[in-house]
Design a protein around this motif. Structure first.
Motif, PDB file in Angstrom:
ATOM      1  N   PHE A  85      70.164  71.005 -31.470  1.00 37.22           N
ATOM      2  CA  PHE A  85      69.070  71.563 -32.259  1.00 37.22           C
ATOM      3  C   PHE A  85      69.235  71.272 -33.756  1.00 37.22           C
ATOM      4  N   ALA A  86      70.485  71.257 -34.231  1.00 39.69           N
ATOM      5  CA  ALA A  86      70.709  70.990 -35.657  1.00 39.69           C
ATOM      6  C   ALA A  86      70.267  69.577 -36.016  1.00 39.69           C
ATOM      7  N   LYS A  87      70.635  68.603 -35.179  1.00 37.41           N
ATOM      8  CA  LYS A  87      70.233  67.220 -35.436  1.00 37.41           C
ATOM      9  C   LYS A  87      68.717  67.075 -35.328  1.00 37.41           C
ATOM     10  N   ALA A  88      68.132  67.766 -34.340  1.00 37.25           N
ATOM     11  CA  ALA A  88      66.677  67.714 -34.170  1.00 37.25           C
ATOM     12  C   ALA A  88      65.978  68.227 -35.426  1.00 37.25           C
ATOM     13  N   ALA A  89      66.477  69.331 -35.981  1.00 39.90           N
ATOM     14  CA  ALA A  89      65.867  69.905 -37.184  1.00 39.90           C
ATOM     15  C   ALA A  89      65.984  68.948 -38.364  1.00 39.90           C
ATOM     16  N   GLU A  90      67.143  68.307 -38.492  1.00 39.71           N
ATOM     17  CA  GLU A  90      67.357  67.360 -39.594  1.00 39.71           C
ATOM     18  C   GLU A  90      66.410  66.163 -39.491  1.00 39.71           C
ATOM     19  N   LEU A  91      66.286  65.601 -38.274  1.00 44.86           N
ATOM     20  CA  LEU A  91      65.393  64.451 -38.064  1.00 44.86           C
ATOM     21  C   LEU A  91      63.938  64.832 -38.298  1.00 44.86           C
TER      22      LEU A  91
ATOM     23  N   PHE B  90      60.569  48.019 -43.637  1.00 42.41           N
ATOM     24  CA  PHE B  90      59.522  48.696 -44.399  1.00 42.41           C
ATOM     25  C   PHE B  90      60.049  49.685 -45.443  1.00 42.41           C
ATOM     26  N   GLY B  91      61.334  50.016 -45.394  1.00 42.72           N
ATOM     27  CA  GLY B  91      61.865  51.052 -46.268  1.00 42.72           C
ATOM     28  C   GLY B  91      61.956  52.385 -45.532  1.00 42.72           C
ATOM     29  N   HIS B  92      62.652  53.333 -46.139  1.00 43.60           N
ATOM     30  CA  HIS B  92      62.964  54.591 -45.457  1.00 43.60           C
ATOM     31  C   HIS B  92      61.800  55.573 -45.443  1.00 43.60           C
ATOM     32  N   MET B  93      60.704  55.295 -46.168  1.00 41.30           N
ATOM     33  CA  MET B  93      59.602  56.259 -46.248  1.00 41.30           C
ATOM     34  C   MET B  93      58.331  55.740 -45.594  1.00 41.30           C
ATOM     35  N   HIS B  94      58.442  54.757 -44.740  1.00 40.11           N
ATOM     36  CA  HIS B  94      57.258  54.196 -44.078  1.00 40.11           C
ATOM     37  C   HIS B  94      56.819  55.087 -42.901  1.00 40.11           C
ATOM     38  N   PRO B  95      55.481  55.186 -42.638  1.00 43.90           N
ATOM     39  CA  PRO B  95      55.000  56.016 -41.525  1.00 43.90           C
ATOM     40  C   PRO B  95      55.650  55.688 -40.183  1.00 43.90           C
ATOM     41  N   ARG B  96      55.951  54.414 -39.930  1.00 45.09           N
ATOM     42  CA  ARG B  96      56.569  54.070 -38.642  1.00 45.09           C
ATOM     43  C   ARG B  96      57.975  54.651 -38.535  1.00 45.09           C
ATOM     44  N   VAL B  97      58.654  54.703 -39.668  1.00 46.59           N
ATOM     45  CA  VAL B  97      59.968  55.351 -39.687  1.00 46.59           C
ATOM     46  C   VAL B  97      59.810  56.827 -39.339  1.00 46.59           C
ATOM     47  N   GLY B  98      58.787  57.468 -39.926  1.00 52.64           N
ATOM     48  CA  GLY B  98      58.525  58.879 -39.645  1.00 52.64           C
ATOM     49  C   GLY B  98      58.216  59.142 -38.187  1.00 52.64           C
ATOM     50  N   GLU B  99      57.385  58.267 -37.578  1.00 50.50           N
ATOM     51  CA  GLU B  99      57.037  58.433 -36.166  1.00 50.50           C
ATOM     52  C   GLU B  99      58.284  58.320 -35.284  1.00 50.50           C
ATOM     53  N   THR B 100      59.158  57.353 -35.599  1.00 53.71           N
ATOM     54  CA  THR B 100      60.369  57.159 -34.791  1.00 53.71           C
ATOM     55  C   THR B 100      61.341  58.318 -34.972  1.00 53.71           C
ATOM     56  N   LEU B 101      61.426  58.842 -36.188  1.00 56.21           N
ATOM     57  CA  LEU B 101      62.258  60.023 -36.430  1.00 56.21           C
ATOM     58  C   LEU B 101      61.770  61.215 -35.607  1.00 56.21           C
ATOM     59  N   LYS B 102      60.459  61.357 -35.515  1.00 50.45           N
ATOM     60  CA  LYS B 102      59.910  62.461 -34.713  1.00 50.45           C
ATOM     61  C   LYS B 102      60.294  62.313 -33.246  1.00 50.45           C
ATOM     62  N   ASN B 103      60.188  61.089 -32.735  1.00 51.41           N
ATOM     63  CA  ASN B 103      60.579  60.853 -31.339  1.00 51.41           C
ATOM     64  C   ASN B 103      62.061  61.148 -31.121  1.00 51.41           C
ATOM     65  N   LEU B 104      62.899  60.738 -32.075  1.00 50.21           N
ATOM     66  CA  LEU B 104      64.334  61.018 -31.974  1.00 50.21           C
ATOM     67  C   LEU B 104      64.614  62.519 -32.064  1.00 50.21           C
ATOM     68  N   ALA B 105      63.826  63.219 -32.876  1.00 47.06           N
ATOM     69  CA  ALA B 105      63.980  64.672 -32.996  1.00 47.06           C
ATOM     70  C   ALA B 105      63.698  65.359 -31.661  1.00 47.06           C
ATOM     71  N   VAL B 106      62.656  64.883 -30.979  1.00 47.60           N
ATOM     72  CA  VAL B 106      62.320  65.456 -29.673  1.00 47.60           C
ATOM     73  C   VAL B 106      63.446  65.222 -28.675  1.00 47.60           C
ATOM     74  N   LEU B 107      63.987  63.994 -28.675  1.00 45.63           N
ATOM     75  CA  LEU B 107      65.096  63.694 -27.763  1.00 45.63           C
ATOM     76  C   LEU B 107      66.311  64.582 -28.055  1.00 45.63           C
ATOM     77  N   SER B 108      66.631  64.756 -29.338  1.00 43.68           N
ATOM     78  CA  SER B 108      67.769  65.600 -29.704  1.00 43.68           C
ATOM     79  C   SER B 108      67.535  67.045 -29.278  1.00 43.68           C
ATOM     80  N   TYR B 109      66.305  67.503 -29.466  1.00 43.23           N
ATOM     81  CA  TYR B 109      65.962  68.885 -29.083  1.00 43.23           C
ATOM     82  C   TYR B 109      66.120  69.079 -27.579  1.00 43.23           C
ATOM     83  N   GLU B 110      65.591  68.095 -26.817  1.00 42.87           N
ATOM     84  CA  GLU B 110      65.679  68.208 -25.356  1.00 42.87           C
ATOM     85  C   GLU B 110      67.122  68.078 -24.874  1.00 42.87           C
ATOM     86  N   GLY B 111      67.965  67.399 -25.672  1.00 40.04           N
ATOM     87  CA  GLY B 111      69.368  67.264 -25.316  1.00 40.04           C
ATOM     88  C   GLY B 111      70.215  68.438 -25.780  1.00 40.04           C
ATOM     89  N   GLY B 112      69.601  69.417 -26.442  1.00 42.29           N
ATOM     90  CA  GLY B 112      70.308  70.618 -26.864  1.00 42.29           C
ATOM     91  C   GLY B 112      70.942  70.521 -28.233  1.00 42.29           C
TER      92      GLY B 112
END
Length: 908
Positions: free
Chosen positions: A855-861, A831-853
């Motif tokens: 924080f910098a990667k979580a903020a970037e995602l 779909f390309g890098h700006m598709h809503p599904r990409v955004g939703e998956t990035l958010k999920n990855l951000a949560v995982l990074s945050y829970e894993g400690g």
């Protein structure tokens, strides 16, 4: 899902329609049907009806959806409250010889009138499938659902739908109310069986006695009417009717209701606490169903917090439902962490209270930018839990009238300027929407009504002259509402027509290009139809003629929209009794439609019907009959091919014939017919009848084909879906497992039917908390999609996300991470890098990074995800897109629309 198609736009749209319909039935609802064959299922008698087309009658899908949801909400309680004695009285009414006046179901506010009627409707649908039941649940006063002419129009159209009558229907509110008794007499004579009309909370209808005068007329012999009223506001003239009064709840029902609420929250009351509650619920205002339900909810929540005795003492001070609602709201406020959140809660409730039909979550977040989606979800969950708010057509509104009254008393009665301030806030919001050329059904619903409530005739007048606002109201059938606004600003029909025409002429000067000219033609057509409905035939011709000219020039003389203009113009000439002019126009429209769509399209049938009606008016009966037969055959084929709601109604009418047919012989074809009928009843939410047909289909297939046949798996799958809907999860689990076992042995590993069963059993395991059992099925779903579509397909990514979500729920973040990363790569490549599904998956990855400690990667995602969200918002013109994830599990279409489905706190 991708659809490969080479050909015309109409054919492509038809393929997409069929695909979406199949997905809704099979992939979302979890039901399966076999395609109807081109040959007739049974005999070829002409009692089978054509696909319904109401011709030029305008219909609002939102109004109809609101009624479906109101019925579902009313019937959602599992407690019967000793209704058996009332069911017998209602049954006696149906069986009593005619003539018989309407039956009045009366009771205090919250006494269970809506629950009683909805439960009885379900019983009637189960035991008397030949009985036609038309219901209308009136909501809050001054809401759209309480508008008398809309109610009468809806009931008339429902009668027309079931009698398969295609006939012109006036939209003039005065004539509509006047003609309804004649329609009822005419259409009831065409129905083989009883007709029951049920109107709940009829006393909330605006000027009920005046607009429901047909109730005092003698009813047709096969028609029964039941209306419910608040005992305090029942019109005096109606009190002479036979009355079924709902008694206060007895102590056994009170205990049962409170116990059910406490048990659902795993809260156990002491004997002393039970006695106190029982003694308290003995007055007329404290032993009605709503009061006791709300009381049980408050006590259950207090039990989870560990302060039952303190809360119980507060409850004992509340002597009516409104004061108990106040206590519930106070407990919600006290649970909030800051004054800011308490202020936002007040704002939300007040805005919903002064709106016309409710407010959406998106609108609330645009009205209050400081309101986050997480906080709003928490508010909605708490308010729904306490019976304050619900969803209707995607809007948040009050569950009960007493909740609405409580909010007005709590927040708005102390200062008359408060209501004006909140109205002004909504006015400014929807005015901004109009200024951006975003005329939606929401702005058309709310803005004129708010101006009317403010008494601001000047702004109302200006709003009505926004051609797109008036077009939106008219096209959705809100004719009476539009007319009432014009009457308020002091304009008669002729001056109103002249102002619209002048506005259109001014708008035409700014139109350039094909797209804007096509839009202009639509506006001219709407004005012409509006004037025709007002009876201003001579003034209706000019805008309809102008619409025709624009379409012939901007599009093409043979374009289907030209046929639409010809059809509308001919309709005016018919009313004008200029039959020669009308015949010529209808024939032109017929020729264009046949060339555009083919000779067997429903649009062609519409023109044939119009010509037949015209010939009948001229006493050319033989020509009329030939055209009607031709039209009938086209509609018959279309109904079988399309499987539309009209096809559902058709099969419902033939249910008894099919039942007799299948009782005689055990054949695979009859078993298939039973299965299809069961699925159609399921889709109509008639679950009890659906269960009967699906069971019979399964039993017949097992006898004829053997219990291991793949057709048996289809019946098992559909029965499991039904039990899942009824929340009988153990039964659903057993049936899904049997279906899966058969399909694993009988079908290829990438077969779609195997995928359906795997998916729905996996979702069921997850719902039941059997996460370990769900894992192998989610893994199998990934394998099936990889075999079906290839490893880089977006469908595979969605399956990977589902599996990752499951691992997260099991606290297995390490297993979830690579799945999310792989899904992200597929979505980006597809779909390309700006598709809503990409955004939703990035958010999920951000949560995982945050829970894993990390924080910098979580903020970037998260930053990347927000950039996509902002880009999406700009793309749709400033209107925030849906906050529901476009990936992850789809449970059930009914559940998604149900007012009872809310996110629990902590869910992601």
């Amino acid at each position: 899902q991708m659809i490969d198609h080479v050909g015309g736009v109409e054919e492509g749209a038809y393929e997409i329609y069929n695909c979406v319909e199949k997905i809704i039935k099979q992939d979302i609802l979890g039901c399966e049907t076999t395609e109807l064959e081109d040959k007739d299922l049974g005999n070829k008698e002409e009692s089978t009806a054509p696909e319904e087309v109401f011709g030029d009658v305008l219909w609002d899908a939102h109004d109809e959806q609101e009624q479906m949801e109101a019925f579902q909400q009313a019937s959602s309680s599992t407690c019967e409250l000793g209704f058996e004695k009332y069911f017998e009285r209602l049954n006696d009414l149906v069986a009593a010889p005619a003539p018989i006046p309407p039956l009045l179901v009366s009771g205090g506010p919250g006494s269970g009138k809506s629950l009683l009627l909805s439960k009885w409707i379900q019983l009637q649908q189960k035991h008397s499938p030949s009985t036609l039941i038309l219901y209308h649940f009136v909501g809050r006063p001054r809401s759209t659902s309480s508008e008398s002419s809309l109610i009468i129009k809806r009931l008339t159209l429902k009668l027309m739908q079931h009698s398969w009558l295609v006939s012109p229907l006036t939209l003039d509110p005065a004539k509509l109310l006047e003609e309804f008794p004649r329609w009822l007499e005419k259409l009831s004579a065409r129905h083989q069986g009883s007709i029951i009309i049920i109107i709940d909370s009829i006393d909330q209808i605006q000027q009920a006695e005046k607009h429901m005068k047909w109730l005092i007329d003698p009813l047709p012999v096969n028609v029964r009417v039941i209306v419910s009223v608040n005992v305090e506001t029942c019109p005096q003239a109606w009190r002479l009717w036979p009355t079924l009064h709902l008694d206060p709840l007895n102590s056994k029902d009170v205990k049962s209701l409170i116990s059910a609420e406490c048990n659902s929250a795993n809260v156990k009351l002491t004997k002393e606490q039970e006695k106190k509650l029982e003694r308290h619920c003995r007055s007329a205002t404290t032993c009605n169903a709503l009061y006791v339900t709300l009381l049980g909810r408050i006590i259950a929540c207090a039990g989870n917090r560990g302060n039952i005795d303190e809360t119980l003492q507060q409850c004992l001070q509340c002597q009516d439902t409104v004061s108990l609602y106040r206590l519930a709201l106070r407990s919600i406020r006290e649970s909030l962490q800051s004054d800011k959140e308490k202020g936002l809660l007040r704002e939300i409730l007040c805005v919903i209270a002064i709106s016309h039909n409710g407010v959406s979550e998106v609108e609330l977040m645009e009205l209050y930018p400081e309101l986050s989606s997480a906080v709003l979800a928490s508010f909605v969950h708490s308010l729904h839990k306490m019976c304050l708010l619900t969803y209707g057509c995607g809007l948040l509104k009050f569950q009960h009238l007493q909740a609405w009254e409580m909010v007005r008393l709590e927040y708005m009665e102390e200062d008359g300027s408060v209501i004006s301030a909140y109205r002004q806030k909504l006015v400014e919001y929807f005015t901004v929407q109009l200024s951006r050329d975003r005329v939606t059904w929401r702005s058309a619903d709310e803005l004129p009504w708010l101006f009317q409530q403010q008494g601001d005739k000047q702004k109302l007048h200006k709003c009505l002259l926004n051609l797109f606002v008036s077009q939106n109201l008219y096209k959705r059938g809100h004719f009476a509402e539009l007319l009432s606004y014009w009457q308020l600003v002091g304009k008669d029909k002729s001056s109103m027509a002249a102002e619209y025409f002048d506005s259109l002429k001014a708008y035409e000067k700014s139109c350039e290009g094909e797209e804007s000219m096509v839009c202009l033609a639509d506006l001219y057509e709407t004005l012409g139809r509006f004037l025709k409905d007002l009876g201003l035939l001579s003034q209706a011709v000019a805008p309809l003629q102008r619409s025709l000219e624009i379409r012939e020039t901007a599009l093409d003389p043979d374009h289907p929209r030209v046929a639409q203009s010809l059809h509308q113009l001919a309709g005016v000439y018919v009313q004008w009794k200029k039959f020669g002019n009308a015949e010529q126009l209808y024939k032109q429209a017929l020729e264009i439609s046949e060339n555009a769509y083919g000779a067997e399209h429903p649009r062609v049938a519409r023109e044939l019907d119009a010509l037949a009606t015209l010939y009948q008016k001229q006493n050319k009966y033989e020509q009329a009959e030939q055209l009607r037969k031709k039209s009938f055959k086209i509609r018959q084929k279309a109904a079988r091919r399309k499987g539309s709601l009209c096809g559902f109604a058709l099969l419902r009418q033939r249910a008894l014939q099919l039942e007799e047919l299948t009782l005689g012989k055990d054949t695979p074809e009859n078993a298939r017919t039973l299965n299809e009928l069961g699925v159609l009843y399921y889709l109509q939410n008639n679950l009890e009848t659906a269960e009967l047909f699906l069971k019979r289909s399964l039993e017949m297939r097992e006898r004829v084909l053997g219990p291991e046949h793949s057709d048996c798996a289809q019946s098992l799958n559909n029965l499991a879906a039904l039990y899942n809907e009824k929340k009988h999860y153990d039964k659903a689990e057993e049936l899904y497992e049997r279906a899966l076992d058969i399909r694993r042995r009988a079908l290829a590993p990438d077969h779609p039917s195997l995928a359906y069963t795997v998916k729905h059993l996996a979702v069921l395991y997850k719902k039941m908390g059997k996460l370990e059992k769900a894992v192998p099925l989610y893994e199998l779903a990934v394998e099936i999609r990889q075999k079906s579509f290839g490893p880089r397909h977006p469908s595979v990514a969605t399956a990977l996300v589902n599996l990752a979500v499951l691992y997260c729920q099991m606290k297995k973040q390490i297993e979830a991470l690579p799945l999310y990363e792989r899904a992200l790569k597929i979505y980006e490549d597809s779909f390309g890098h700006m598709h809503p599904r990409v955004g939703e998956t990035l958010k999920n990855l951000a949560v995982l990074s945050y829970e894993g400690g990390d924080f910098a990667k979580a903020a970037e995602l998260y930053k990347r995800a927000m950039e996509i969200k902002e880009a999406e918002t700009l793309l749709v013109g400033g209107k925030a897109a849906s906050r529901n994830s476009s990936s992850g599990d789809a449970f059930s279409l009914k559940s998604a629309l149900s007012p009872n489905i809310f996110l629990e706190p902590g869910q992601r």
